[in-house]
Structure formats: C-alpha cells, structure tokens
Motif scaffolding. Structure first.
Motif, PDB file in Angstrom:
ATOM      1  N   TYR A 101      18.566  43.761 -30.789  1.00 36.54           N
ATOM      2  CA  TYR A 101      18.819  42.473 -31.454  1.00 36.54           C
ATOM      3  C   TYR A 101      17.958  41.366 -30.854  1.00 36.54           C
ATOM      4  O   TYR A 101      17.331  40.582 -31.586  1.00 36.54           O
ATOM      5  N   VAL A 102      17.915  41.284 -29.532  1.00 41.53           N
ATOM      6  CA  VAL A 102      17.170  40.216 -28.868  1.00 41.53           C
ATOM      7  C   VAL A 102      15.683  40.312 -29.177  1.00 41.53           C
ATOM      8  O   VAL A 102      15.015  39.298 -29.433  1.00 41.53           O
ATOM      9  N   SER A 103      15.135  41.517 -29.193  1.00 45.47           N
ATOM     10  CA  SER A 103      13.706  41.683 -29.440  1.00 45.47           C
ATOM     11  C   SER A 103      13.332  41.452 -30.900  1.00 45.47           C
ATOM     12  O   SER A 103      12.150  41.258 -31.207  1.00 45.47           O
ATOM     13  N   THR A 104      14.308  41.448 -31.799  1.00 40.43           N
ATOM     14  CA  THR A 104      14.021  41.269 -33.231  1.00 40.43           C
ATOM     15  C   THR A 104      14.426  39.885 -33.716  1.00 40.43           C
ATOM     16  O   THR A 104      13.588  39.062 -34.090  1.00 40.43           O
ATOM     17  N   PHE A 105      15.718  39.597 -33.722  1.00 43.61           N
ATOM     18  CA  PHE A 105      16.204  38.372 -34.351  1.00 43.61           C
ATOM     19  C   PHE A 105      16.100  37.152 -33.448  1.00 43.61           C
ATOM     20  O   PHE A 105      16.060  36.029 -33.958  1.00 43.61           O
ATOM     21  N   GLU A 106      16.074  37.334 -32.154  1.00 48.56           N
ATOM     22  CA  GLU A 106      15.905  36.177 -31.282  1.00 48.56           C
ATOM     23  C   GLU A 106      14.451  35.749 -31.175  1.00 48.56           C
ATOM     24  O   GLU A 106      14.120  34.888 -30.362  1.00 48.56           O
ATOM     25  N   THR A 107      13.583  36.352 -31.967  1.00 45.43           N
ATOM     26  CA  THR A 107      12.226  35.830 -32.150  1.00 45.43           C
ATOM     27  C   THR A 107      12.062  35.188 -33.524  1.00 45.43           C
ATOM     28  O   THR A 107      10.987  34.673 -33.837  1.00 45.43           O
ATOM     29  N   THR A 108      13.111  35.224 -34.349  1.00 44.40           N
ATOM     30  CA  THR A 108      13.049  34.635 -35.694  1.00 44.40           C
ATOM     31  C   THR A 108      14.236  33.693 -35.916  1.00 44.40           C
ATOM     32  O   THR A 108      14.083  32.476 -35.865  1.00 44.40           O
ATOM     33  N   HIS A 109      15.418  34.241 -36.127  1.00 45.63           N
ATOM     34  CA  HIS A 109      16.597  33.435 -36.414  1.00 45.63           C
ATOM     35  C   HIS A 109      17.347  33.182 -35.100  1.00 45.63           C
ATOM     36  O   HIS A 109      18.218  33.957 -34.703  1.00 45.63           O
ATOM     37  N   ARG A 110      17.034  32.077 -34.462  1.00 47.67           N
ATOM     38  CA  ARG A 110      17.575  31.779 -33.145  1.00 47.67           C
ATOM     39  C   ARG A 110      19.053  31.398 -33.231  1.00 47.67           C
ATOM     40  O   ARG A 110      19.428  30.484 -33.959  1.00 47.67           O
ATOM     41  N   ILE A 111      19.874  32.096 -32.474  1.00 46.77           N
ATOM     42  CA  ILE A 111      21.307  31.827 -32.409  1.00 46.77           C
ATOM     43  C   ILE A 111      21.770  31.672 -30.962  1.00 46.77           C
ATOM     44  O   ILE A 111      22.641  30.856 -30.665  1.00 46.77           O
ATOM     45  N   LEU A 112      21.183  32.427 -30.050  1.00 48.51           N
ATOM     46  CA  LEU A 112      21.612  32.458 -28.659  1.00 48.51           C
ATOM     47  C   LEU A 112      20.676  31.650 -27.778  1.00 48.51           C
ATOM     48  O   LEU A 112      19.498  31.482 -28.090  1.00 48.51           O
ATOM     49  N   HIS A 113      21.217  31.169 -26.654  1.00 46.79           N
ATOM     50  CA  HIS A 113      20.396  30.685 -25.542  1.00 46.79           C
ATOM     51  C   HIS A 113      20.409  31.808 -24.517  1.00 46.79           C
ATOM     52  O   HIS A 113      21.412  32.063 -23.852  1.00 46.79           O
ATOM     53  N   LEU A 114      19.297  32.533 -24.418  1.00 42.11           N
ATOM     54  CA  LEU A 114      19.280  33.813 -23.714  1.00 42.11           C
ATOM     55  C   LEU A 114      19.662  33.730 -22.238  1.00 42.11           C
ATOM     56  O   LEU A 114      20.427  34.583 -21.766  1.00 42.11           O
ATOM     57  N   PRO A 115      19.181  32.772 -21.439  1.00 44.56           N
ATOM     58  CA  PRO A 115      19.629  32.741 -20.040  1.00 44.56           C
ATOM     59  C   PRO A 115      21.144  32.612 -19.901  1.00 44.56           C
ATOM     60  O   PRO A 115      21.758  33.300 -19.071  1.00 44.56           O
ATOM     61  N   SER A 116      21.758  31.753 -20.709  1.00 43.67           N
ATOM     62  CA  SER A 116      23.216  31.607 -20.657  1.00 43.67           C
ATOM     63  C   SER A 116      23.909  32.883 -21.118  1.00 43.67           C
ATOM     64  O   SER A 116      24.928  33.297 -20.551  1.00 43.67           O
ATOM     65  N   PHE A 117      23.348  33.507 -22.159  1.00 40.74           N
ATOM     66  CA  PHE A 117      23.955  34.736 -22.676  1.00 40.74           C
ATOM     67  C   PHE A 117      23.888  35.859 -21.651  1.00 40.74           C
ATOM     68  O   PHE A 117      24.883  36.560 -21.431  1.00 40.74           O
ATOM     69  N   TRP A 118      22.743  36.061 -21.005  1.00 44.58           N
ATOM     70  CA  TRP A 118      22.618  37.172 -20.057  1.00 44.58           C
ATOM     71  C   TRP A 118      23.530  36.986 -18.851  1.00 44.58           C
ATOM     72  O   TRP A 118      24.068  37.965 -18.316  1.00 44.58           O
ATOM     73  N   ARG A 119      23.732  35.739 -18.412  1.00 44.08           N
ATOM     74  CA  ARG A 119      24.638  35.510 -17.281  1.00 44.08           C
ATOM     75  C   ARG A 119      26.068  35.907 -17.646  1.00 44.08           C
ATOM     76  O   ARG A 119      26.751  36.599 -16.878  1.00 44.08           O
ATOM     77  N   GLU A 120      26.530  35.496 -18.810  1.00 49.62           N
ATOM     78  CA  GLU A 120      27.899  35.833 -19.201  1.00 49.62           C
ATOM     79  C   GLU A 120      28.015  37.304 -19.577  1.00 49.62           C
ATOM     80  O   GLU A 120      29.090  37.908 -19.413  1.00 49.62           O
ATOM     81  N   TYR A 121      26.940  37.892 -20.077  1.00 51.82           N
ATOM     82  CA  TYR A 121      26.962  39.317 -20.413  1.00 51.82           C
ATOM     83  C   TYR A 121      27.140  40.165 -19.160  1.00 51.82           C
ATOM     84  O   TYR A 121      27.871  41.164 -19.173  1.00 51.82           O
ATOM     85  N   ALA A 122      26.487  39.787 -18.073  1.00 46.31           N
ATOM     86  CA  ALA A 122      26.666  40.525 -16.811  1.00 46.31           C
ATOM     87  C   ALA A 122      28.092  40.381 -16.293  1.00 46.31           C
ATOM     88  O   ALA A 122      28.687  41.344 -15.779  1.00 46.31           O
TER      89      ALA A 122
END
Length: 735
Positions: A273-294
């Motif tokens: 998902y991150v490699s596909t849609f987070e380069t087009t339809h931006r929904i997430l802020h990736l640094p914040s997402f990865w911290r909470e995902y861990a």
C-alpha cells in the motif's frame, strides 16, 4: 398595379382616414415596435429560442411545454402564406412536423414584390447580404487561425488538415432530428418507472450505445454458444446468499484486534500500500504511522481502536493482490476479496458507532481508506459516484477546501496558540486533494459533471516535500522541492495544476448532447498536450505509479474529447487528426497499464477502468459509422488501417482482465466485452472466417468461467461462513 406596395401608397395619399392602418407607417413621429418572435419564457430568461411552434425546444426539454406562449402578432405572421415558405420544419420519428417561427434576419430577405406585413420600412436586401457575408467571413477566418495554430503546435500529426476543421453551423445549431441526436448520444439510460440508471458520455460502457455491430456480435455469441449463459447462471448460483449480514454489528475493541492477520502478512500488505497509494493518493503521514505501527505489535492491547481499524482498511486495499498460492472463489468473488470486504464492513460499522463530536484526523483517514478499498475490490460500483459526493461534502463541511489560516487569524489574541497548526494545514491539503481526485475520477467513470467545478478553493497547493521534512509542532514549513525531484507528494503537486482543465472538460463532455465546435476541441487538445509535456520523467522506481497515473488521467480525457470526430465515413478526411489521436491515446493507455502490470502491481488496474475504454475506443475507431455500409470496404476506406498490432493490443487487455478476475473474481462482463471486440475486429481482418468468430469467442469466455468454477471453495455453506472470523455464530446455527 404590379406592386402591392405602390397600391398601398396610392390609397394612403387619396384617403387619409384615421382608421387606415397605413397612416402609422407614413407618420415620422411614431416608431414601429419590432415584433418579438421568441416565446415569452425565453425572452424573460434572456435565452436563445429556437422558435418552434406551438412550443419551443427549451420549454419542451424543461417539461413545461404547455406554458410556452408566443405573442399574437408573431403567430399571425407564422400563418401568413408569404411566411409559410420560410418555415423551418423538423421531422420526428412519428413522421410529424413542427413549425418554427421566422427569424428577423430571414424576414429581411423576403421578396420585395410581395406584401410583407411586418413593416413597410424594410432594410435593403443588399445591406443585409453584406452583413451576413461579413459575419460568415469573420467566422471562417477565426476558425482558420485556430486550425493553423493547432497544426503548427502539433507537428506530430501525420496527416495535414486539408481545410479549416470546423463543423457546419447547422450541425450544432439544433437542425438535426431529435431522434438522430438521441441515437448518436453516448449514454446509457435504462430501466423503468423510478428504477432507472443513467451513465453519461465519459462512462466507458456508454460507447456500446454507439456500436450496434458489437452488440449484434455479442448476441450472436449467446445464440451460437448456449452453454455460455448456462455457465454464467451456474457461477451466480455458487455465491453464498446473505454473506456479510453479521458484519453490520459494530465490533468491540477486542473483536477489532482479533481481525488482524499474522504480522508477516500485515507487513507485506502495508508495504504494498505504501509503495503504491502513498505516492499518489496521500492519506497517511508516514513517520507518525510507522511509529504507532511499531507500538501496535509491541503492545497490541494498548493500541488505539481507531489505529487498528486504520491498519485493517489499509490491508483491505491490497489483500486481493497478495500471492497466496492458487486462488479460491466463492461464486464470482475470490476469498481474498471476501476477506477484504469483511474487514471494510466491520470497520465501517465501528466508525458509525463512534461519536462525531470529537472528530480527528483518524476519522477522515478511515473514510478515505474505506472508499478506496471499496473501489479497488469493486464493492457497490454503482454507488461509487454518490459515495464520492458524500465524502466530498463531509470534507467541505469541515472546510478542507478553504485556507485553514483563516481560523487562526479570526481567533488571534484568544490565547492557546494556533487553532490549526502548520502540520495540520498541510495534512488537510493532502486529504482535500485526495478526496477531490477520487470524486473527479468517480464522476468521469459515471459520466457526470464533477462537484467542484465552480467551488471557491483557497486551501493552497500541496507542497512537494517528503514526510520526514514535515513534523508535528513545526513552527515553519520547509521549502517545496523542484518538480524534477520526486517525492511522495509530487503526484498531488502536479495533478493539481491540470485539475481545472480536467474539471472543465469533464463538465463539458458530460453536459448537454450538443456537439462541441471542432475549433474548441483543438484548443483543449493543445492544453492537454501541454499538460502531458510538463510531466517530468523521474528516474526512480518509486515514481512509476505516480507518473503513469498522471498520464492516464489526461489520456482518458483525450479519448472522450476526440470521440465524436474520430470515426469518419469512407472518404471523409476532415477529422483525420482526431482519428489518429483517438487511436494513439487508446494504445498508450494499454501500454501504460501493461508496463505497470508486468511489475506485478495490479492495483492500478483494479482502481481504474481505463482498459475497457481503450478497447472500446479501438473498436469504435474501426467500426462502421453507418451499419448500412458494406463492412468489407472498411479497412480500405479509413486512413488508419486495421492491423494485427491492434489485435495484439486487445490481447494484452484480455490478459490483464484475466489477472483481475483471478485477483478479485469480478470483471467477467468487461472480459466478455473485450473478447467480443477482438472477435469483431478479427472479422474485419478475415471476412472469410466471420461466421466462426462468435463461436470461438464464446468458447474462450466459457474457459475462464469454467476455470473459476473449478476453483470454487469445496466446503459447505456452513464451513464457508465459519472460515471467516465473524461468521462463527452463523455457522454454529447452520450446524
């Protein structure tokens, strides 16, 4: 006396009685009131009236033909014998005629020898002729300039435009029959009573209304291959009835956590998902997402339920393309799609149960992801446009389309710092761009105008920056990077620059059925080509999907723009440029999808339906504009020759639809249609084998249906329901 006017003048001089109406014409002090030939409603609304009698076209289309009223003087003139020869009638399918009131210009050129009751002071015929000739000359010169500019800027054209590429004025002034217009309007309007469905011109399936030979070919497939309909009914009968009823119950926090698969699977799906849609339809802020995902995997019981729902919706968008070995189906739906649909229903139910008093970023992210997942998994596709409108209204009600700094300015001096931080302002711009792009795409696929055409927007442009440069609590935003440098926000930054053009064209193409003047088509074509030239070529593997999507959304508009002019009758070379661009755009769309599909990324093909439109465009370009023309003369009559290359392009589309069916199970109708297009064009290439093509195509379609039937889940209905985590209670009840 030979002239009626002379008789009238003599009588006026000999008998100047007050009752003689000719006195008004000879009195210099009085000024004649010009008779209004338009109906009263069109005059009141200051609109152009076609002057059809007893009711004009605008009043008929508006549904109030009984209220269409003309002045008595105009009606009397209509009934005069001298004017009856000037009436313009229009033949309808029932064989009747509709009278039309004369225009002012037409009344001025009446024969001077005839009595004309409008006025005795007529303008000279030579004056009106000169005015008419000058107007026509200006019109021709303007069109020649536009055509020459387009020809000079588009040196890629292989065929010169032999004359000014304009339509005859009668062609788009409403002079054709209404039945002809309806038959040649690209749309789908079917159903009965209030159970009707409408799809406009930019909807790809609407092309079928302009392809009578393709429809006949598909009917022949059913007649020559009766097992095809039987196989389709058998496949529909395999579907589990009532599946998903229990998903409407809002889950608690524990049930929501239990829906997560193993971490290895989740990691794989999230990364796709991150490699596909987070380069087009931006929904997430990736640094914040990865911290909470861990933190989710380190302490699952402490994770926010909203974040768990966020992860479930993310993996629901990519679960259908996960490589899980041999695919398994339940009816016409794959198990991976069924699982993704279950996650979406559960998350939607949980979101609906939450209070809306404390709306935060997570809520809007969940709404966007839910819409995106439903579109990829083909869930309720007929409701996509209305759902996109609802999502757009929610964003507008939150003011996403306005500059959030207004809130800070109005609350300045109230303490507590800024109400909307710089970080939140940028995330709001990203979400607004994502929502508006999804709504615009849904409008194009439905064939409807976009909502935001005339909307006032001052939220600003998404910055071309990396997520790592944007952190919560930042006092100032970083500088936007140049377009030559790719970031995950480059697509949104570039797409916004062409958005106004795409909104304008979508509304124009899906507007009234009147044909667009060809000079306007050339102007729009030039603007689209300029937007395509501005797309940079990033030498980066992460930019592939973004670059392809930027091209697809513009190539799709080229198809809809040139379609009315792409198919010519044999021997007509007026619109060769449109025929070439129409075909080249279809071929390019197929190549773009094929390049992405070869990289094992099927998400773009699941998200968009461009392939069906490209296949129908090739068929439209080489099919007959008139079914009465001998089909054997087709390939010799058109400037662009049908060849095996076009058949190979269609075979690529068939292969990509096969991959789509193996991923989600949905898409058999499109697959069936593209196979029919291929068979029809094979008939054109080899007329001697034309009788066998419907049977051969029917065999190939039956093969894919039989393949899906062979991969059906072998469990009983109870075991089928029990295989999903949320169906345990229903399975126990069935047992």
């Amino acid at each position: 006396m030979s002239h009626n006017g002379a008789v009238r003048e003599d009588s006026a001089s000999q008998d100047p009685s007050p009752q003689d109406p000719s006195d008004d014409a000879t009195t210099p002090a009085s000024k004649r009131r010009r008779i209004a030939f338009s109906c009263r409603d069109c005059r009141r609304r200051k609109l152009k009236c076609d002057r059809e009698y007893p009711s004009c076209g605008r009043c008929q289309k508006g549904g109030h033909a009984n209220d269409c009223i003309y002045d008595t003087e105009a009606v009397d003139i209509l009934n005069q014998p001298a004017i009856n020869g000037l009436r313009n009638s229009r033949d309808y399918s029932n064989g009747g005629t509709v009278a039309r009131l004369p225009s002012i210009a037409r009344s001025f050129v009446a024969d001077e020898k005839e009595e004309y009751p409008v006025t005795s002071k007529r303008p000279r015929q030579d004056t009106m002729s000169r005015l008419s000739a000058q107007e026509e000359r200006i019109f021709q010169l303007e069109n020649r300039i536009i055509g020459l500019e387009a020809l000079a800027s588009n040196s890629r054209s292989q065929w010169p435009i032999s004359r000014s590429p304009i339509l005859d004025r009668a062609e788009y002034k409403g002079g054709s029959e209404k039945r002809y217009e309806l038959d040649h309007e690209a749309m789908i309007f079917r159903g009965k009573n209030f159970k009707t469905q409408f799809y406009g011109a930019s909807n790809h399936s609407s092309n079928l209304s302009l392809l009578p030979e393709l429809r006949e070919f598909m009917k022949d497939m059913i007649v020559q291959h009766p097992t095809l309909a039987h196989a389709q009914r058998e496949l529909r009968g395999m579907k589990v009835k009532g599946d998903g009823q229990d998903d409407m119950v809002p889950p608690d926090d524990h049930t929501l956590r239990s829906l997560l698969p193993q971490r290895q699977i989740v990691d794989q799906l999230v990364q796709i998902y991150v490699s596909t849609f987070e380069t087009t339809h931006r929904i997430l802020h990736l640094p914040s997402f990865w911290r909470e995902y861990a933190q989710l995997w380190d302490a699952p019981h402490e994770a926010r339920p909203g974040f768990i729902a966020l992860v479930l919706l993310i993996i629901s968008t990519t679960n259908s393309i996960r490589d899980s070995g041999s695919p398994t189906f339940r009816g016409d739906s794959s198990l991976e799609r069924e699982t993704a649909m279950m996650w979406v229903r559960k998350c939607d139910a949980w979101l609906q149960s939450q209070s809306q008093k404390h709306t935060d970023l997570t809520r809007f992210q969940l709404l966007c992801l839910s819409f995106l997942s439903k579109q990829i998994n083909s869930v309720k596709r007929k409701r996509t446009w209305t759902s996109a409108g609802t999502l757009m209204r929610l964003a507008m009600s939150a003011g996403f389309h306005r500059d959030a700094e207004i809130v800070n300015i109005r609350h300045a001096g109230h303490g507590n710092g800024k109400k909307v931080s710089l970080f939140d302002q940028e995330i709001r711009r990203r979400l607004w761009t994502t929502i508006s792009e999804l709504e615009l795409q849904a409008a194009q696929e439905r064939g409807m105008p976009a909502m935001t055409r005339d909307l006032v927007e001052d939220c600003g442009l998404v910055m071309n920056i990396e997520d790592e440069d944007l952190e919560q609590g930042s006092e100032e935003l970083p500088e936007s990077k140049p377009l030559s440098q790719f970031t995950r926000s480059s697509y949104q930054h570039l797409s916004w620059s062409s958005r106004a053009l795409r909104l304008e064209l979508t509304s124009m193409i899906n507007g009234p059925s009147r044909r667009v003047p060809y000079e306007d088509v050339l102007i729009y074509d030039k603007r689209i080509m300029q937007a395509l030239d501005e797309i940079p070529f990033w030498n980066n593997s992460e930019s592939e999907v973004a670059r392809v999507l930027l091209q697809l959304q513009l190539q799709q508009l080229l198809l809809a723009l040139h379609r009315p002019f792409a198919r010519n009758r044999p021997g007509n070379s007026q619109y060769n440029y449109s025929a070439m661009i129409y075909l080249k755009s279809a071929e390019l769309i197929i190549d773009l999808h094929d390049n992405v599909s070869r990289s094992s990324n099927q998400l773009l093909g699941l998200l968009r339906n461009d392939l069906l439109g490209a296949a129908l465009a090739i068929c439209y370009n080489f099919s007959l504009p008139d079914i009465t023309i001998d089909r054997r003369s087709l390939s010799r009559s058109f400037t662009i020759q049908l060849s095996g290359e076009h058949i190979r392009d269609l075979e690529k589309v068939i292969q990509m639809f096969e991959k789509k069916i193996m991923c989600i199970g949905i898409g058999l109708q499109e697959y069936y249609c593209v196979f029919a297009v291929t068979g029809l064009l094979r008939q054109y290439l080899s007329p001697e084998h034309s009788t066998n093509e419907p049977l051969l195509v029917g065999d190939k379609v039956c093969c894919i249906i039989q393949k899906v039937l062979n991969l059906q889940d072998n469990y009983s209905a109870a075991a089928t329901l029990a295989s999903l985590p949320n169906m345990v209670r229903v399975a126990e009840w069935l047992n």
